[in-house]
Scaffold this motif. Structure first.
Motif, PDB file in Angstrom:
ATOM      1  N   ASP A   1       0.707  -1.282  -0.034  1.00 39.83           N
ATOM      2  CA  ASP A   1       0.127  -0.126  -0.102  1.00 39.83           C
ATOM      3  C   ASP A   1       0.872   1.307   0.055  1.00 39.83           C
ATOM      4  OD1 ASP A   1      -2.358  -1.627  -0.125  1.00 39.83           O
ATOM      5  OD2 ASP A   1      -2.751  -1.211   2.195  1.00 39.83           O
TER       6      ASP A   1
ATOM      7  N   ASN B   1       5.621  14.106 -10.811  1.00 38.28           N
ATOM      8  CA  ASN B   1       6.452  13.525 -11.957  1.00 38.28           C
ATOM      9  C   ASN B   1       7.378  14.516 -12.542  1.00 38.28           C
ATOM     10  OD1 ASN B   1       4.546  15.135 -13.223  1.00 38.28           O
ATOM     11  ND2 ASN B   1       4.097  13.494 -14.967  1.00 38.28           N
TER      12      ASN B   1
ATOM     13  N   MET C   1       2.528   1.693  -3.323  1.00 40.78           N
ATOM     14  CA  MET C   1       1.499   2.196  -4.371  1.00 40.78           C
ATOM     15  C   MET C   1       1.387   3.614  -3.943  1.00 40.78           C
ATOM     16  SD  MET C   1      -2.402   1.007  -5.154  1.00 40.78           S
ATOM     17  CE  MET C   1      -2.907   1.659  -3.711  1.00 40.78           C
ATOM     18  N   SER C   2       1.262   4.312  -2.889  1.00 41.91           N
ATOM     19  CA  SER C   2       1.070   5.663  -2.430  1.00 41.91           C
ATOM     20  C   SER C   2       2.400   6.271  -3.154  1.00 41.91           C
ATOM     21  CB  SER C   2       0.937   5.747  -1.077  1.00 41.91           C
ATOM     22  OG  SER C   2       0.943   7.132  -0.734  1.00 41.91           O
ATOM     23  N   TYR C   3       3.553   5.764  -2.863  1.00 39.09           N
ATOM     24  CA  TYR C   3       4.504   6.309  -3.250  1.00 39.09           C
ATOM     25  C   TYR C   3       4.830   6.560  -4.999  1.00 39.09           C
ATOM     26  CZ  TYR C   3       9.568   6.683  -4.874  1.00 39.09           C
ATOM     27  OH  TYR C   3      10.719   7.122  -5.346  1.00 39.09           O
ATOM     28  N   ASN C   4       4.734   5.427  -5.487  1.00 41.84           N
ATOM     29  CA  ASN C   4       4.442   5.482  -6.934  1.00 41.84           C
ATOM     30  C   ASN C   4       3.495   6.230  -7.396  1.00 41.84           C
ATOM     31  OD1 ASN C   4       6.917   3.596  -7.295  1.00 41.84           O
ATOM     32  ND2 ASN C   4       5.425   1.775  -7.315  1.00 41.84           N
ATOM     33  N   ASN C   5       2.113   6.428  -6.918  1.00 39.94           N
ATOM     34  CA  ASN C   5       1.177   7.259  -7.430  1.00 39.94           C
ATOM     35  C   ASN C   5       1.771   8.751  -7.258  1.00 39.94           C
ATOM     36  OD1 ASN C   5      -0.571   5.434  -8.056  1.00 39.94           O
ATOM     37  ND2 ASN C   5      -1.566   5.431  -6.198  1.00 39.94           N
ATOM     38  N   ARG C   6       2.463   9.148  -6.201  1.00 39.87           N
ATOM     39  CA  ARG C   6       2.844  10.601  -5.968  1.00 39.87           C
ATOM     40  C   ARG C   6       3.747  10.827  -6.902  1.00 39.87           C
ATOM     41  NH1 ARG C   6       3.108  14.165  -1.030  1.00 39.87           N
ATOM     42  NH2 ARG C   6       1.486  12.918  -0.283  1.00 39.87           N
ATOM     43  N   ARG C   7       4.830   9.695  -7.070  1.00 36.23           N
ATOM     44  CA  ARG C   7       5.989   9.777  -8.154  1.00 36.23           C
ATOM     45  C   ARG C   7       5.530  10.105  -9.641  1.00 36.23           C
ATOM     46  NH1 ARG C   7       7.835   6.554 -11.059  1.00 36.23           N
ATOM     47  NH2 ARG C   7       9.962   6.706 -11.654  1.00 36.23           N
ATOM     48  N   GLU C   8       4.508   9.393  -9.796  1.00 33.15           N
ATOM     49  CA  GLU C   8       4.173   9.413 -11.349  1.00 33.15           C
ATOM     50  C   GLU C   8       2.980  10.287 -11.741  1.00 33.15           C
ATOM     51  OE1 GLU C   8       3.157   5.240 -11.856  1.00 33.15           O
ATOM     52  OE2 GLU C   8       5.143   4.553 -11.415  1.00 33.15           O
ATOM     53  N   THR C   9       2.343  10.812 -10.891  1.00 31.73           N
ATOM     54  CA  THR C   9       1.228  11.666 -11.064  1.00 31.73           C
ATOM     55  C   THR C   9       1.701  13.457 -11.262  1.00 31.73           C
ATOM     56  OG1 THR C   9       0.343  11.871  -8.651  1.00 31.73           O
ATOM     57  CG2 THR C   9      -0.594  10.273 -10.251  1.00 31.73           C
TER      58      THR C   9
END
Length: 196
Positions: A149, A164, A152-160
């Motif tokens: 979880d 980004n 996913m939160s980190y990747n969302n923050r990194r990719e959005t």
């Protein structure tokens, strides 16, 4: 006019610092979540030698199964040690998942074999160790879910957007999920009923 430009530059700087700090907090959160997995995996790895030692007396002629469990445990320990400082990195997470899956499979074979030995099944120490191991497996699964979880939160923050825009520039790489298959996966299958 100079004040307006200074205010715009100041606002952009505050915005960039805010995004950077958010990425740092998200990365630290998934690293912390991995530390919780590491604690549970260590507990799991520590229980296994006691389990094997208890089973040895009953399964003396099943030495290959016992040795496979110990070998899988040692591989899992090495993978966990290698992953400790590299939470979320693809290769260490994949190696850890592979080693833990192999350990789960070898433990599954040990428990399946133990079913054929009533004295071993009824041994109090074996029953207690099995229960502790099952409890630890549940903790590992819960910790892994929390880690995934956070990843996913980190990747969302990194990719959005707008993260980004700065993530790549500051070296925030994508984190990898940890997918350890449960040795009890068959227990989640829907039971088949037959009224023949």
């Amino acid at each position: 006019m100079g004040w307006v430009a200074l205010l715009v530059v100041g606002a952009l700087l505050v915005w960039a610092v805010s995004i950077y700090n958010g990425l740092i907090k998200a990365r630290n959160a998934f690293r912390n979540a991995y530390a919780q997995i590491d604690v549970q995996l260590q507990r799991r790895h520590d229980l296994i030698p006691n389990l094997v030692e208890t089973a040895k007396a009953y399964l003396a002629h099943e030495r290959s199964t016992l040795e496979a469990v110990i070998q899988a445990r040692n591989s899992a320990l090495q993978a966990a040690s290698a992953a400790k400082g590299h939470a979320g990195e693809a290769l260490p997470m994949q190696q850890l998942a592979t080693a833990e899956n192999a350990l789960s499979q070898s433990l599954g074979r040990l428990f399946a074999l133990a079913e054929n030995y009533p004295d071993l099944k009824s041994n109090q120490t074996m029953a207690q160790l099995s229960e502790e191991l099952a409890s630890t497996e549940n903790r590992v699964a819960f910790s892994r879910q929390a880690f995934n979880d956070q990843v996913m939160s980190y990747n969302n923050r990194r990719e959005t957007f707008p993260g980004n825009l700065l993530a790549a520039a500051f070296g925030f790489i994508a984190a990898t999920l940890l997918e350890i298959k449960s040795s009890d996966a068959h227990m989640r299958d829907v039971p088949k009923l037959s009224f023949d």
